[in-house]
Design an enzyme around this catalytic site. Structure first.
Site, short mmCIF file in Angstrom:
data_model
loop_
_atom_site.label_atom_id
_atom_site.label_comp_id
_atom_site.label_asym_id
_atom_site.label_seq_id
_atom_site.Cartn_x
_atom_site.Cartn_y
_atom_site.Cartn_z
N GLU A 1 28.68 49.10 58.07
CA GLU A 1 27.98 49.93 57.11
C GLU A 1 27.33 51.11 57.82
O GLU A 1 26.99 51.03 59.00
CB GLU A 1 26.90 49.11 56.39
CG GLU A 1 27.49 48.01 55.54
CD GLU A 1 26.46 47.34 54.65
OE1 GLU A 1 25.26 47.62 54.78
OE2 GLU A 1 26.88 46.52 53.82
N LYS B 1 24.52 53.28 58.99
CA LYS B 1 23.11 52.96 59.28
C LYS B 1 22.26 54.16 58.86
O LYS B 1 22.24 55.19 59.51
CB LYS B 1 22.89 52.65 60.76
CG LYS B 1 21.47 52.18 61.06
CD LYS B 1 21.33 51.69 62.48
CE LYS B 1 20.02 50.95 62.71
NZ LYS B 1 18.83 51.69 62.37
N ARG C 1 12.97 50.99 55.28
CA ARG C 1 13.55 49.84 54.62
C ARG C 1 12.69 49.48 53.41
O ARG C 1 11.48 49.41 53.52
CB ARG C 1 13.61 48.66 55.58
CG ARG C 1 14.31 47.47 55.00
CD ARG C 1 14.65 46.51 56.09
NE ARG C 1 15.40 45.39 55.62
CZ ARG C 1 16.03 44.56 56.44
NH1 ARG C 1 15.99 44.76 57.74
NH2 ARG C 1 16.69 43.53 55.96
N ARG D 1 9.13 47.12 55.35
CA ARG D 1 9.61 46.11 56.28
C ARG D 1 8.48 45.21 56.77
O ARG D 1 8.68 44.04 57.07
CB ARG D 1 10.26 46.90 57.40
CG ARG D 1 10.50 46.21 58.61
CD ARG D 1 10.84 47.22 59.66
NE ARG D 1 11.09 46.45 60.85
CZ ARG D 1 12.22 46.48 61.51
NH1 ARG D 1 13.18 47.28 61.16
NH2 ARG D 1 12.36 45.71 62.55
N GLU E 1 17.79 51.08 52.13
CA GLU E 1 17.09 52.02 53.01
C GLU E 1 16.83 53.29 52.19
O GLU E 1 17.75 53.81 51.55
CB GLU E 1 17.97 52.32 54.23
CG GLU E 1 17.28 53.10 55.31
CD GLU E 1 16.51 52.23 56.32
OE1 GLU E 1 16.39 50.99 56.11
OE2 GLU E 1 16.02 52.80 57.30
N PHE F 1 21.74 47.81 50.16
CA PHE F 1 22.73 47.07 50.94
C PHE F 1 22.67 45.55 50.78
O PHE F 1 23.48 44.84 51.33
CB PHE F 1 22.68 47.46 52.43
CG PHE F 1 21.31 47.34 53.08
CD1 PHE F 1 20.75 46.12 53.34
CD2 PHE F 1 20.63 48.50 53.45
CE1 PHE F 1 19.52 46.03 53.96
CE2 PHE F 1 19.38 48.41 54.07
CZ PHE F 1 18.82 47.17 54.33
N ARG G 1 16.41 37.50 63.58
CA ARG G 1 17.24 38.48 64.26
C ARG G 1 18.39 37.71 64.88
O ARG G 1 18.18 36.87 65.74
CB ARG G 1 16.44 39.20 65.35
CG ARG G 1 17.19 40.38 65.98
CD ARG G 1 16.40 41.02 67.11
NE ARG G 1 15.12 41.57 66.69
CZ ARG G 1 14.97 42.73 66.05
NH1 ARG G 1 16.03 43.46 65.75
NH2 ARG G 1 13.77 43.15 65.72
N LYS H 1 23.43 45.98 65.05
CA LYS H 1 23.32 47.44 64.93
C LYS H 1 23.88 48.06 66.20
O LYS H 1 23.77 47.51 67.29
CB LYS H 1 21.88 47.86 64.69
CG LYS H 1 20.92 47.45 65.77
CD LYS H 1 19.51 47.92 65.44
CE LYS H 1 18.52 47.21 66.35
NZ LYS H 1 17.18 47.71 66.25
P1 AMP Z 1 16.26 49.05 63.63
O1 AMP Z 1 15.14 49.50 62.76
O2 AMP Z 1 16.71 50.09 64.61
O3 AMP Z 1 16.02 47.70 64.23
O4 AMP Z 1 17.57 48.84 62.73
C1 AMP Z 1 17.63 47.94 61.68
C2 AMP Z 1 17.24 48.66 60.42
O5 AMP Z 1 18.27 49.55 60.01
C3 AMP Z 1 17.05 47.79 59.23
O6 AMP Z 1 15.79 47.17 59.25
C4 AMP Z 1 17.16 48.79 58.09
O7 AMP Z 1 15.90 49.36 57.84
C5 AMP Z 1 18.05 49.88 58.66
N1 AMP Z 1 19.34 50.04 57.98
C6 AMP Z 1 19.91 51.23 57.71
N2 AMP Z 1 21.08 51.07 57.12
C7 AMP Z 1 21.29 49.73 56.99
C8 AMP Z 1 22.35 48.95 56.44
N3 AMP Z 1 23.43 49.49 55.93
N4 AMP Z 1 22.20 47.60 56.49
C9 AMP Z 1 21.10 47.04 57.03
N5 AMP Z 1 20.08 47.73 57.55
C10 AMP Z 1 20.17 49.08 57.54
#
Ligand code: AMP
Length: 610
Positions: free
Chosen positions: A250, A252, A257, A273, A303, A344, A421, A427
């Site tokens: 998907e 990102k 969030r 979040r 998001e 999502f 997690r 990611k």
């Molecule tokens: P990070 O904040 O860098 O840990 O990345 C994870 C975060 O990416 C999630 O908590 C979401 O806020 C965001 N995110 C963006 N696009 C997506 C997606 N398609 N699926 C899940 N999370 C996403």
């Protein structure tokens, strides 16, 4: 239960570093309790009044607390301030001061429930004159407590007890107090907590019916679920391997969030979040979400990103920040910075708790319930079966400006795992080849006076990561780079209430900043790489004798992570994983799926090395 018993237990917990001993004290504290008395003690032991998502804060600044202590002990405020500076803890100072108070008659005993009721009332006192009222109320309580209770009372109200007993400690204790103490029970309790975000409720249920009673937990619209989190991979080959050769990729989206809780009727509630209620900032979403749903109630996740009102292109995340805290200007921001929610996931669909189902089924249900609109869209997704396909998608979305992708497992076990997690979601970001694979969310724990152009304010900050197993905040960098004038002016305001005279007990570092801060404000930083350092304490001992991890050439991305609290900051385990990924990426030659800009040397830091 007497408040004195709770204070005594907390003091014993504080005096030990042994996890088992801590657990035993908690078990004997909690085991005899039932119902609301039990949940009350569970909240208070963590320095909270209500589950975190309700956002009930006592909001008493140290300066106010000093006045209340002064009133209750008949000592000048200055003497209290001086003592606290030396002891480094206003609680300890209160204890000392109360010891010196001669009373005509011993104070009537306070029960936990009475203290709790008064603290709740205190938290709900707002508006004009509320500060004075808080001082009076706190002083009245202190007049009725002994030294030890006074110590904890003051720590509660100034918000210093957060690190007293941590969630993990309570979960451990519940497993023993109300179940067989097995690892399995512990996991089930943690899962129940992640679903309810409410340890008080989990405890009450268990006291009634053991672990089995947790099966009766249902999602409740309006009560946020702790969000599922993503792991990281070194490259697309590893990512695909972890997914058993097939997964959904998907886009990102780089925004905020949002977990949307849509009741059968009435407006939805939106949670961030960190489970904060953020609906007030997004009246446009509150209106658009119900209209985009074929059925309700529902709980969805997505998001939220700002978009350009004329071109419809996704704008930088920072622009969302402009919507914060400006209620009267919201109308203007709604047209200047419109947002889109890219949905999502679907956790609740009508009466069905879809979160239990594997991801492909949730996604299908989402497709059937969502009627995409201008404001509410489905997250873009594609299924890939090879590194080549993955690489193609990745390069395409990065070319469009995405920060990366989130891969999602399609396996039968790919249920939504609240609060976890794991490799069900991975990611992968664009710049892992040019610098450290990911940004780090560090908690500010100290400030250094600036020089030259930055004289008179903080020119650099000391940052720490979080260690959930110990509840501590070990440092990993000193950052000055990337702090623009706006941020240099803004940060001291945000940090005002967090300033303390001495190093907070939970902070671990080899450096001594000019000003210490209680872990509160989270800042996003990037850097060239992680290296071993004698000055920092993150991963101390795991990467070499008397060495911790340090971020080299750190620079702030300009983003205050308002959506994260100190315990949502990057964890020590994540930092160690980034260190490991960096080593594994280095040891490979740049593979056929090399992406992003060519590797260039990192810009030198503006600050002298720590
Ligand atoms: P990070 O904040 O860098 O840990 O990345 C994870 C975060 O990416 C999630 O908590 C979401 O806020 C965001 N995110 C963006 N696009 C997506 C997606 N398609 N699926 C899940 N999370 C996403």
């Amino acid at each position: 239960m007497r408040f004195a018993d709770l204070a005594e237990a907390l003091e014993r917990i504080e005096a030990t570093t042994k996890r088992l001993e801590m657990r035993a004290i908690l078990v004997s504290l909690l085991r005899p309790l039932r119902g609301s008395e039990l949940s009350t003690v569970v909240y208070l032991a963590q320095g909270m009044l209500r589950p975190e998502y309700e956002g009930v804060e006592l909001g008493v600044a140290e300066s106010l607390a000093r006045r209340a202590i002064s009133d209750a002990t008949h000592r000048p405020v200055e003497a209290i301030a001086r003592h606290a500076k030396e002891s480094g803890d206003l609680g300890t100072t209160t204890e000392e001061m109360l010891r010196g108070v001669r009373r005509l008659a011993p104070p009537a005993e306070l029960s936990v429930e009475e203290v709790y009721g008064r603290l709740l009332a205190l938290a709900r006192t707002t508006g004009e004159g509320s500060q004075e009222a808080k001082v009076r109320e706190l002083a009245a309580l202190l007049e009725r407590t002994g030294p030890r209770e006074g110590k904890f009372l003051v720590r509660f109200v100034v918000g210093m007890l957060r690190v007293g007993v941590r969630e993990m400690g309570i979960l451990d204790a519940l497993a023993v107090a109300f179940a067989d103490g097995s690892k399995e029970a512990r996991l089930r309790i943690e899962a129940a907590f992640n679903l309810t975000s409410d340890l008080g409720e989990v405890a009450e249920r268990m006291a009634d019916g053991g672990v089995a009673a947790l099966d009766g937990i249902r999602l409740r619209v309006g009560r946020p679920i702790r969000p599922m989190l993503a792991e990281r991979a070194a490259d697309l080959a590893e990512l695909l391997e972890r997914m058993d050769g097939v997964c959904a990729l998907e886009y990102k989206y780089d925004g905020l969030r949002v977990q949307a809780h849509v009741p059968p009727d009435g407006p939805p509630r939106l949670f961030s979040r960190r489970l904060e209620e953020i609906g007030a900032q997004f009246p446009d979403l509150l209106e658009a979400i119900p209209r985009a749903l074929a059925r309700r109630p529902a709980i969805l996740e997505g998001e939220c990103v700002p978009i350009d009102p004329t071109t419809g292109a996704i704008r930088p995340f920072q622009e969302i920040g402009r919507r914060r805290g400006r209620k009267h200007e919201l109308d203007r921001y709604q047209s200047e910075v419109p947002v889109v929610l890219f949905v999502f996931d679907l956790l609740l669909d009508g009466e069905e708790e879809t979160y239990r189902r594997p991801f492909p089924e949730r996604r299908e249900a989402l497709g059937s319930v969502l009627r995409p609109s201008e404001r509410i869209r489905l997250a873009e997704e594609t299924i890939v079966r090879s590194v080549e396909e993955a690489s193609e998608y990745f390069e395409a979305v990065v070319g469009e400006g995405a920060e990366g992708i989130v891969a999602k497992s399609l396996a039968p076990g790919s249920a939504y795992r609240a609060g976890a997690r794991g490799f069900w979601w991975i990611k992968y970001k664009r710049d892992y080849q040019t610098e450290l694979a990911d940004s780090i969310d560090g908690v500010i724990v100290g400030g250094f006076h600036g020089r030259g152009r930055r004289a008179g304010r903080f020119g650099a900050y000391l940052l720490a990561v979080y260690d959930p197993s110990s509840g501590r905040f070990p440092s990993f960098c000193k950052v000055g780079s990337g702090l623009d004038d706006a941020l240099l002016a803004e940060l001291p305001k945000r940090l005002e209430a967090a300033a303390v005279d001495a190093r907070p007990a939970a902070v671990e570092t080899g450096l001594v900043p000019d000003q210490w801060f209680r872990p509160q404000v989270v800042l996003e930083v990037r850097g060239a790489e992680l290296s071993r350092s004698p000055n920092h304490r993150a991963g101390y001992g795991s990467v070499g004798p008397e060495l911790g991890l340090a971020l080299r050439f750190p620079r702030c991305t300009g983003r205050i992570r308002e959506d994260k609290g100190p315990t949502e900051a990057t964890s020590v385990a994540e930092l160690l994983r980034l260190f490991e990924l960096q080593t594994s990426v280095r040891s490979k030659s740049v593979g056929h799926h090399a992406v992003g800009a060519p590797k260039s040397p990192p810009a030198p830091s503006e600050d002298p090395p720590a």
